[in-house]
Design a protein around this motif. Structure first.
Motif, PDB file in Angstrom:
ATOM      1  N   GLY A 165       0.840  -1.194   0.000  1.00 52.68           N
ATOM      2  CA  GLY A 165       0.000   0.000   0.000  1.00 52.68           C
ATOM      3  C   GLY A 165       0.872   1.240   0.000  1.00 52.68           C
ATOM      4  N   GLY A 166       0.597   2.145  -0.928  1.00 52.73           N
ATOM      5  CA  GLY A 166       1.343   3.395  -1.025  1.00 52.73           C
ATOM      6  C   GLY A 166       0.445   4.483  -1.568  1.00 52.73           C
ATOM      7  N   ALA A 167       1.007   5.342  -2.409  1.00 52.91           N
ATOM      8  CA  ALA A 167       0.243   6.463  -2.948  1.00 52.91           C
ATOM      9  C   ALA A 167      -0.920   5.984  -3.816  1.00 52.91           C
ATOM     10  CB  ALA A 167       1.166   7.380  -3.752  1.00 52.91           C
ATOM     11  N   LEU A 168      -0.671   5.023  -4.698  1.00 55.21           N
ATOM     12  CA  LEU A 168      -1.705   4.616  -5.649  1.00 55.21           C
ATOM     13  C   LEU A 168      -2.887   3.946  -4.974  1.00 55.21           C
ATOM     14  CD1 LEU A 168       0.672   3.429  -8.468  1.00 55.21           C
ATOM     15  CD2 LEU A 168      -1.010   5.269  -8.678  1.00 55.21           C
ATOM     16  N   LYS A 169      -2.629   3.156  -3.956  1.00 49.30           N
ATOM     17  CA  LYS A 169      -3.739   2.534  -3.242  1.00 49.30           C
ATOM     18  C   LYS A 169      -4.498   3.561  -2.411  1.00 49.30           C
ATOM     19  CE  LYS A 169      -5.287  -1.323  -0.496  1.00 49.30           C
ATOM     20  NZ  LYS A 169      -6.195  -0.490   0.316  1.00 49.30           N
ATOM     21  N   ASN A 170      -3.779   4.481  -1.789  1.00 52.98           N
ATOM     22  CA  ASN A 170      -4.426   5.534  -1.010  1.00 52.98           C
ATOM     23  C   ASN A 170      -5.342   6.380  -1.889  1.00 52.98           C
ATOM     24  OD1 ASN A 170      -5.045   7.167   1.189  1.00 52.98           O
ATOM     25  ND2 ASN A 170      -3.176   8.385   1.030  1.00 52.98           N
ATOM     26  N   ILE A 171      -4.950   6.564  -3.144  1.00 49.86           N
ATOM     27  CA  ILE A 171      -5.781   7.320  -4.077  1.00 49.86           C
ATOM     28  C   ILE A 171      -6.914   6.447  -4.621  1.00 49.86           C
ATOM     29  CG2 ILE A 171      -5.827   8.641  -6.224  1.00 49.86           C
ATOM     30  CD1 ILE A 171      -2.746   8.911  -5.888  1.00 49.86           C
ATOM     31  N   GLY A 172      -6.531   5.325  -5.247  1.00 52.64           N
ATOM     32  CA  GLY A 172      -7.505   4.535  -5.987  1.00 52.64           C
ATOM     33  C   GLY A 172      -8.575   3.924  -5.120  1.00 52.64           C
ATOM     34  N   MET A 173      -8.178   3.207  -4.077  1.00 53.39           N
ATOM     35  CA  MET A 173      -9.154   2.593  -3.185  1.00 53.39           C
ATOM     36  C   MET A 173      -9.634   3.588  -2.141  1.00 53.39           C
ATOM     37  SD  MET A 173     -10.917  -0.097  -2.568  1.00 53.39           S
ATOM     38  CE  MET A 173     -10.060  -1.280  -3.612  1.00 53.39           C
ATOM     39  N   GLY A 174      -8.696   4.316  -1.548  1.00 55.85           N
ATOM     40  CA  GLY A 174      -9.039   5.170  -0.412  1.00 55.85           C
ATOM     41  C   GLY A 174      -9.920   6.348  -0.742  1.00 55.85           C
ATOM     42  N   ALA A 175      -9.872   6.849  -1.979  1.00 53.80           N
ATOM     43  CA  ALA A 175     -10.664   8.027  -2.346  1.00 53.80           C
ATOM     44  C   ALA A 175     -11.969   7.662  -3.036  1.00 53.80           C
ATOM     45  CB  ALA A 175      -9.846   8.960  -3.237  1.00 53.80           C
ATOM     46  N   ALA A 176     -12.274   6.374  -3.132  1.00 57.93           N
ATOM     47  CA  ALA A 176     -13.526   5.938  -3.754  1.00 57.93           C
ATOM     48  C   ALA A 176     -14.647   5.898  -2.720  1.00 57.93           C
ATOM     49  CB  ALA A 176     -13.345   4.558  -4.376  1.00 57.93           C
ATOM     50  N   SER A 177     -15.867   6.152  -3.175  1.00 57.15           N
ATOM     51  CA  SER A 177     -17.037   5.965  -2.314  1.00 57.15           C
ATOM     52  C   SER A 177     -17.252   4.470  -2.089  1.00 57.15           C
ATOM     53  CB  SER A 177     -18.271   6.571  -2.981  1.00 57.15           C
ATOM     54  OG  SER A 177     -18.618   5.822  -4.140  1.00 57.15           O
ATOM     55  N   LYS A 178     -18.247   4.114  -1.296  1.00 60.34           N
ATOM     56  CA  LYS A 178     -18.547   2.692  -1.089  1.00 60.34           C
ATOM     57  C   LYS A 178     -18.833   1.999  -2.425  1.00 60.34           C
ATOM     58  CE  LYS A 178     -20.368   2.532   3.619  1.00 60.34           C
ATOM     59  NZ  LYS A 178     -19.298   1.673   4.138  1.00 60.34           N
ATOM     60  N   LYS A 179     -19.617   2.641  -3.251  1.00 66.15           N
ATOM     61  CA  LYS A 179     -19.928   2.053  -4.560  1.00 66.15           C
ATOM     62  C   LYS A 179     -18.649   1.878  -5.368  1.00 66.15           C
ATOM     63  CE  LYS A 179     -22.968   2.707  -8.568  1.00 66.15           C
ATOM     64  NZ  LYS A 179     -24.055   3.545  -9.139  1.00 66.15           N
ATOM     65  N   GLY A 180     -17.762   2.853  -5.287  1.00 70.83           N
ATOM     66  CA  GLY A 180     -16.491   2.760  -5.999  1.00 70.83           C
ATOM     67  C   GLY A 180     -15.613   1.644  -5.473  1.00 70.83           C
ATOM     68  N   LYS A 181     -15.586   1.471  -4.171  1.00 68.87           N
ATOM     69  CA  LYS A 181     -14.802   0.371  -3.592  1.00 68.87           C
ATOM     70  C   LYS A 181     -15.356  -0.979  -4.025  1.00 68.87           C
ATOM     71  CE  LYS A 181     -12.980   2.698   0.551  1.00 68.87           C
ATOM     72  NZ  LYS A 181     -13.296   4.092   0.218  1.00 68.87           N
ATOM     73  N   MET A 182     -16.684  -1.070  -4.075  1.00 69.27           N
ATOM     74  CA  MET A 182     -17.296  -2.326  -4.515  1.00 69.27           C
ATOM     75  C   MET A 182     -16.964  -2.605  -5.970  1.00 69.27           C
ATOM     76  SD  MET A 182     -20.991  -2.351  -2.576  1.00 69.27           S
ATOM     77  CE  MET A 182     -21.353  -4.030  -3.043  1.00 69.27           C
ATOM     78  N   GLN A 183     -16.934  -1.579  -6.804  1.00 65.02           N
ATOM     79  CA  GLN A 183     -16.576  -1.760  -8.207  1.00 65.02           C
ATOM     80  C   GLN A 183     -15.177  -2.338  -8.348  1.00 65.02           C
ATOM     81  OE1 GLN A 183     -16.809   1.727 -10.659  1.00 65.02           O
ATOM     82  NE2 GLN A 183     -18.706   1.022 -11.585  1.00 65.02           N
ATOM     83  N   GLN A 184     -14.294  -1.950  -7.454  1.00 67.54           N
ATOM     84  CA  GLN A 184     -12.922  -2.430  -7.548  1.00 67.54           C
ATOM     85  C   GLN A 184     -12.772  -3.857  -7.034  1.00 67.54           C
ATOM     86  OE1 GLN A 184      -9.903   0.703  -6.348  1.00 67.54           O
ATOM     87  NE2 GLN A 184     -11.792   1.787  -5.889  1.00 67.54           N
ATOM     88  N   HIS A 185     -13.517  -4.197  -5.989  1.00 68.39           N
ATOM     89  CA  HIS A 185     -13.364  -5.506  -5.376  1.00 68.39           C
ATOM     90  C   HIS A 185     -14.124  -6.602  -6.103  1.00 68.39           C
ATOM     91  CE1 HIS A 185     -10.846  -4.850  -1.929  1.00 68.39           C
ATOM     92  NE2 HIS A 185     -11.550  -3.813  -1.562  1.00 68.39           N
ATOM     93  N   PHE A 186     -15.269  -6.271  -6.628  1.00 68.42           N
ATOM     94  CA  PHE A 186     -16.040  -7.295  -7.322  1.00 68.42           C
ATOM     95  C   PHE A 186     -17.126  -6.631  -8.153  1.00 68.42           C
ATOM     96  CE2 PHE A 186     -19.845  -7.173  -4.611  1.00 68.42           C
ATOM     97  CZ  PHE A 186     -19.354  -6.550  -3.486  1.00 68.42           C
ATOM     98  N   SER A 187     -17.679  -7.417  -9.060  1.00 66.09           N
ATOM     99  CA  SER A 187     -18.689  -6.859  -9.964  1.00 66.09           C
ATOM    100  C   SER A 187     -20.083  -7.398  -9.682  1.00 66.09           C
ATOM    101  CB  SER A 187     -18.306  -7.170 -11.415  1.00 66.09           C
ATOM    102  OG  SER A 187     -18.152  -8.569 -11.590  1.00 66.09           O
ATOM    103  N   THR A 188     -20.214  -8.279  -8.685  1.00 63.75           N
ATOM    104  CA  THR A 188     -21.523  -8.805  -8.321  1.00 63.75           C
ATOM    105  C   THR A 188     -21.935  -8.252  -6.964  1.00 63.75           C
ATOM    106  OG1 THR A 188     -20.513 -10.738  -7.311  1.00 63.75           O
ATOM    107  CG2 THR A 188     -21.117 -10.922  -9.621  1.00 63.75           C
ATOM    108  N   GLY A 189     -23.087  -8.655  -6.487  1.00 63.11           N
ATOM    109  CA  GLY A 189     -23.586  -8.167  -5.215  1.00 63.11           C
ATOM    110  C   GLY A 189     -22.972  -8.891  -4.030  1.00 63.11           C
ATOM    111  N   PRO A 190     -23.484  -8.638  -2.839  1.00 64.33           N
ATOM    112  CA  PRO A 190     -22.939  -9.237  -1.625  1.00 64.33           C
ATOM    113  C   PRO A 190     -23.288 -10.718  -1.505  1.00 64.33           C
ATOM    114  CG  PRO A 190     -24.908  -7.988  -1.113  1.00 64.33           C
ATOM    115  CD  PRO A 190     -24.606  -7.722  -2.564  1.00 64.33           C
ATOM    116  N   ILE A 191     -22.546 -11.415  -0.660  1.00 61.90           N
ATOM    117  CA  ILE A 191     -22.881 -12.790  -0.297  1.00 61.90           C
ATOM    118  C   ILE A 191     -23.880 -12.744   0.848  1.00 61.90           C
ATOM    119  CG2 ILE A 191     -21.986 -14.906   0.737  1.00 61.90           C
ATOM    120  CD1 ILE A 191     -19.370 -14.416  -0.688  1.00 61.90           C
TER     121      ILE A 191
END
Length: 370
Positions: A163-189
């Motif tokens: 974890g460095g600058a790119l993760k702090n920006i890409g994941m850290g600056a995303a909303s919840k919906k944005g974080k979900m887009q990065q982690h997976f493309s389907t709904g919750p289990i």
């Protein structure tokens, strides 16, 4: 073309203590050149999950805040809410977690603003047209800020490898919906065994994707209606909804880099990135504890290029003497990749090759010693 990365190795004297050294580093990189009078300046950092001790220290940050103010900016400390249920899952608990960890607006002269609002739904869509992401959902207050400084605790990460600058920006600056887009493309289990049928998640689900199953009386999901907003995770208090983390690591890294591109695209001028290569622990500051460092403290690196500052930080960590006892396997020698030795599931380039490919910066750098 090689990017310049400015480096301070933490040496200090009576005449040049920490604060003055940090100021010299910021002046060397011309850190205030893009800040205009009155610019609302997002200071993007991680306040540390409850139980961790390795997160950035507020006193380390004060000289940077002073520098931003002297350059004409109005800094605010910011992060976005998490997907998982914890101390930073919504704004109230997140702000209190920051306060408990010493991020005091009166001491630092900068307020704490949780960038994606009360429940993680305050977002700005940013079109990027990437291979994986068409529109990125960026935390509103970060997207709307005039200028951004990222303050990054450089360390390992259990999924991304580091974890460095790119993760702090890409994941850290995303909303919840944005974080979900990065982690997976389907709904919750759905974990029906834990579901109490309280109905909280039904109220939070604005698309009607969640419903109570007649045969069981427990929660169920219509995946076609789910938009991945993440509101159900905050609403559920019983563990009835879980994040589906199943995705190839390379694709996850590429999605995160595309999000970093979306965050940086909200700014008219380059953002400034400060990597603290100190307390280099094997896992993220999200895990609820802090393990032993894997190498000695190295220093602080600053650049307007997030790819170069992360690559330089990783190279310095790999060149350093391994520390034991730690998560490092015995036998690792200086020059070997320490993060790969711990997180063997991660591609060797850690997504930095893709970040370079999509124009986020250069892996070639010139290290300028202060």
């Amino acid at each position: 073309m090689a990017s310049k990365v400015f480096f301070w190795n933490l040496r200090a004297t009576v005449k040049m203590p920490f604060g003055k050294r940090m100021r010299s580093l910021l002046k060397a990189v011309k850190g205030g050149q893009h800040i205009k009078d009155g610019d609302l300046t997002a200071i993007k950092l991680h306040f540390g999950e409850q139980g961790t001790t390795g997160f950035l220290r507020p006193l380390w940050i004060k000289p940077i805040l002073d520098f931003v103010r002297e350059s004409g900016g109005k800094p605010f400390l910011t992060d976005a809410s998490t997907l998982y249920v914890g101390q930073r899952g919504e704004a109230v608990s997140h702000a209190m977690c920051a306060a408990h960890h010493g991020w005091d607006p009166l001491m630092l002269d900068a307020p704490v603003i949780i960038a994606d609002g009360l429940r993680g739904e305050y977002e700005v869509p940013v079109p990027i047209g990437g291979k994986h992401i068409e529109d990125a959902y960026i935390a509103g207050s970060i997207a709307e800020a005039d200028f951004m400084v990222t303050l990054n605790h450089f360390k390992g990460h259990e999924m991304a490898g580091y974890g460095g600058a790119l993760k702090n920006i890409g994941m850290g600056a995303a909303s919840k919906k944005g974080k979900m887009q990065q982690h997976f493309s389907t709904g919750p289990i759905i974990n029906q065994d834990a579901c109490t049928a309280c109905g909280s998640c039904l109220k939070a689900c604005k698309t009607g994707a969640l419903y109570l199953e007649e045969s069981t009386g427990k929660i169920a999901l219509d995946a076609e209606k789910c938009v991945g907003c993440g509101g159900c995770f905050v609403a559920c208090r019983h563990g009835g909804l879980e994040v589906d983390w199943k995705m190839g690591v390379q694709e996850f890294l590429e999605r995160m880099m595309e999000y970093a591109k979306g965050v940086l695209a909200t700014k008219e001028t380059p953002s400034l990135h400060v990597n603290f290569v100190m307390d280099v622990v094997p896992d993220c500051d999200c895990v609820g504890f802090t393990d032993a460092p894997i190498c000695p403290d190295i220093g602080v690196l600053v650049s307007f290029d997030p790819v170069a500052v992360d690559q330089a930080s990783m190279d310095l960590v790999n060149a350093a003497q391994p520390l034991y006892p730690s998560q490092l396997p015995f036998g690792v020698t200086p020059g070997q990749n320490k993060f790969l030795a711990i997180h063997q599931h991660v591609p060797q380039a850690f997504g930095l090759d893709y970040a370079e490919e999509i124009g986020l910066g250069s892996r070639e750098y010139e290290l300028v010693n202060l």
